[in-house]
Write a protein that holds these residues in place. Structure first.
Motif, mmCIF file in Angstrom:
data_model
loop_
_atom_site.group_PDB
_atom_site.id
_atom_site.type_symbol
_atom_site.label_atom_id
_atom_site.label_comp_id
_atom_site.label_asym_id
_atom_site.label_seq_id
_atom_site.Cartn_x
_atom_site.Cartn_y
_atom_site.Cartn_z
ATOM 1 N N UNK A 162 0.825 -1.213 0.000
ATOM 2 C CA UNK A 162 0.000 0.000 0.000
ATOM 3 C C UNK A 162 0.860 1.263 0.000
ATOM 4 N N UNK A 163 2.163 1.114 -0.177
ATOM 5 C CA UNK A 163 3.103 2.246 -0.127
ATOM 6 C C UNK A 163 3.014 2.980 1.205
ATOM 7 N N UNK A 164 2.803 2.236 2.277
ATOM 8 C CA UNK A 164 2.657 2.854 3.605
ATOM 9 C C UNK A 164 3.902 3.630 4.016
ATOM 10 N N UNK A 165 5.069 3.018 3.881
ATOM 11 C CA UNK A 165 6.290 3.698 4.313
ATOM 12 C C UNK A 165 6.528 4.948 3.471
ATOM 13 N N UNK A 166 6.350 4.850 2.175
ATOM 14 C CA UNK A 166 6.546 6.009 1.303
ATOM 15 C C UNK A 166 5.618 7.148 1.693
ATOM 16 N N UNK A 167 4.359 6.830 1.941
ATOM 17 C CA UNK A 167 3.395 7.864 2.329
ATOM 18 C C UNK A 167 3.744 8.470 3.678
ATOM 19 N N UNK A 168 4.132 7.623 4.639
ATOM 20 C CA UNK A 168 4.499 8.124 5.961
ATOM 21 C C UNK A 168 5.726 9.026 5.898
ATOM 22 N N UNK A 169 6.613 8.765 4.936
ATOM 23 C CA UNK A 169 7.833 9.562 4.800
ATOM 24 C C UNK A 169 7.635 10.806 3.935
ATOM 25 N N UNK A 170 6.420 11.001 3.436
ATOM 26 C CA UNK A 170 6.125 12.206 2.663
ATOM 27 C C UNK A 170 6.482 12.114 1.201
ATOM 28 N N UNK A 171 6.714 10.910 0.685
ATOM 29 C CA UNK A 171 7.016 10.749 -0.733
ATOM 30 C C UNK A 171 5.764 10.997 -1.570
ATOM 31 N N UNK A 172 5.974 11.283 -2.843
ATOM 32 C CA UNK A 172 4.848 11.481 -3.753
ATOM 33 C C UNK A 172 4.233 10.126 -4.094
ATOM 34 N N UNK A 173 2.926 10.011 -3.905
ATOM 35 C CA UNK A 173 2.212 8.782 -4.242
ATOM 36 C C UNK A 173 0.942 9.144 -5.007
ATOM 37 N N UNK A 174 0.434 8.184 -5.754
ATOM 38 C CA UNK A 174 -0.819 8.349 -6.499
ATOM 39 C C UNK A 174 -1.754 7.221 -6.100
#
Length: 420
Positions: A162-174
């Motif tokens: 679910x791209x949880x780590x990326x989202x928590x770290x503020x990365x760009x997600x779609x």
């Protein structure tokens, strides 16, 4: 109670096929590697959603060509030792080439594959936060029943699904496609008590569902679903109960899970009534979780395009191969397929695994940077072994040297038995 703190070279979040491959790839380089998984077993969709088929290990051409090796092959070898895997299965209807699985054997084989490496595993553990400094993740915050604790590392891999780590770290997600739509979720049914000589011809099931729907029977969505006999038993795997679901939202998941279980019983009762050999069938398992195909996608340094996949494009920085056709699932209708040129494979570049804006974060599995068409191919679990393996090796090189050279990553993947 004093605060718990751990230190590693590489941390992998998510213990599905991508995460297991990433962690073992990094540990094989020699990095101290932690693998975090929220469930009580590894495998992701294969074990927690009973999707007991690995798609993507083999391209669809004739003769069959294996396109994923490395850690994925290590697991196949362990499944072979348990008497579960003796080679791929080609569907006579679609031509798709898959690996049929048994849930408990797969759990055990995954345990053994992880334990044979130098990976430190942590099941029953959830990542709930990330601290970022100087364009990189410094540490993550985790939770288990003992409370919160922190893990510091030099490099990270997001294989959470679910791209949880990326989202928590503020990365760009779609979320989903360009308009926020996601592929359908499916609750897999495992049906026992089916006669050994029962005819599993798909047309029998399609005819039965169509007639039932015409007669006004409720709670049936898909009329054409997959029906397969599982290895080691007479149990049948059936995929009919589709749901439109937001896999990030607990309210949506709750509604979808309950609705899909109601569907499963409706399908079972129908099959008992009209399919020869199903008279004494019973529902031995659903799920446990509905199979989520799509939520967030990470935006990487390169976006894998549908044209790349369908044309079988080769990339100079290719670190994984995708050999599964484009397969799009919408609620209640048959899957839509588009085939790779010559039914061969395409390369997935390292740039599509590198999370944009964070120097020490890579992604793997269904969340890699790709457009909706490429995603519909690259999302499958066999391919996830390949992208995970590559992401883990890249993260290990960064942890060791603060830089990543794609030629060195490719060479290390080959040394570890991967196909690039």
């Amino acid at each position: 109670m004093s605060e718990r703190r751990l230190q590693f070279d590489v941390v992998v979040v998510g213990g599905g096929t991508a995460g297991v491959a990433a962690a073992i790839g990094a540990a094989t380089v020699g990095m101290r590697t932690l693998l975090i998984e929220k469930n009580p077993y590894f495998g992701g969709a294969v074990t927690h959603s009973s999707v007991l088929t690995f798609c993507g290990f083999f391209a669809q051409q004739e003769p069959i060509e294996q396109v994923v090796g490395g850690v994925g092959q290590q697991l196949l070898d362990n499944l072979g030792k348990l008497g579960i895997y003796a080679g791929p299965y080609r569907s006579p209807r679609t031509g798709n080439v898959i690996v049929l699985l048994d849930a408990e054997a797969t759990k055990y084989a995954l345990d053994k594959t992880v334990q044979d490496s130098d990976v430190t595993p942590r099941l029953h553990c959830q990542v709930i936060g990330a601290s970022v400094a100087q364009n990189g993740i410094r540490e993550i915050e985790c939770y288990d029943h003992n409370g919160r604790f922190r893990v510091e590392a030099k490099a990270f891999v997001d294989a959470s699904g679910e791209a949880d780590l990326s989202a928590l770290a503020g990365a760009e997600v779609r979320f989903g496609d360009d308009e926020g739509r996601v592929q359908a979720g499916t609750l897999v049914m495992r049906i026992g008590g089916v006669a050994a000589d029962a005819d599993l011809n798909r047309n029998l099931f399609t005819k039965a569902v169509l007639e039932a729907k015409r007669d006004g029977e409720p709670y049936l969505t898909k009329q054409k679903g997959m029906v397969l006999r599982l290895p080691g038993s007479n149990d049948v795997l059936a995929m009919f109960a589709d749901e439109a679901v937001d896999g990030l939202d607990s309210a949506s998941l709750t509604e979808a899970e309950m609705s899909a279980r109601r569907q499963s019983w409706a399908y079972l009762n129908l099959f008992r009534r009209v399919i020869p050999g199903f008279e004494h069938a019973f529902l031995s398992q659903t799920g446990p979780s509905i199979g989520i195909r799509e939520t967030r996608h990470v935006l990487g340094e390169y976006t894998l395009r549908g044209e790349d996949a369908l044309s079988g494009a080769k990339q100079e920085d290719g670190v994984a191969r995708g050999g599964w056709p484009v397969e799009i699932h919408k609620p209640g209708v048959p899957a839509e397929y588009q085939h790779i040129r010559d039914k061969s494979f395409y390369d997935i570049p390292l740039r599509a695994l590198k999370v944009r804006g964070l120097d020490n974060l890579w992604c793997a599995g269904r969340i890699i940077s790709c457009d909706p068409i490429a995603f519909a191919s690259a999302r499958v679990m066999g391919t996830a072994f390949a992208t995970g393996h590559a992401a883990g090796v890249a993260a290990a090189h960064y942890a060791a040297m603060k830089r990543v050279d794609v030629t060195s990553v490719r060479a290390e993947l080959v040394r570890q038995g991967a196909f690039v």
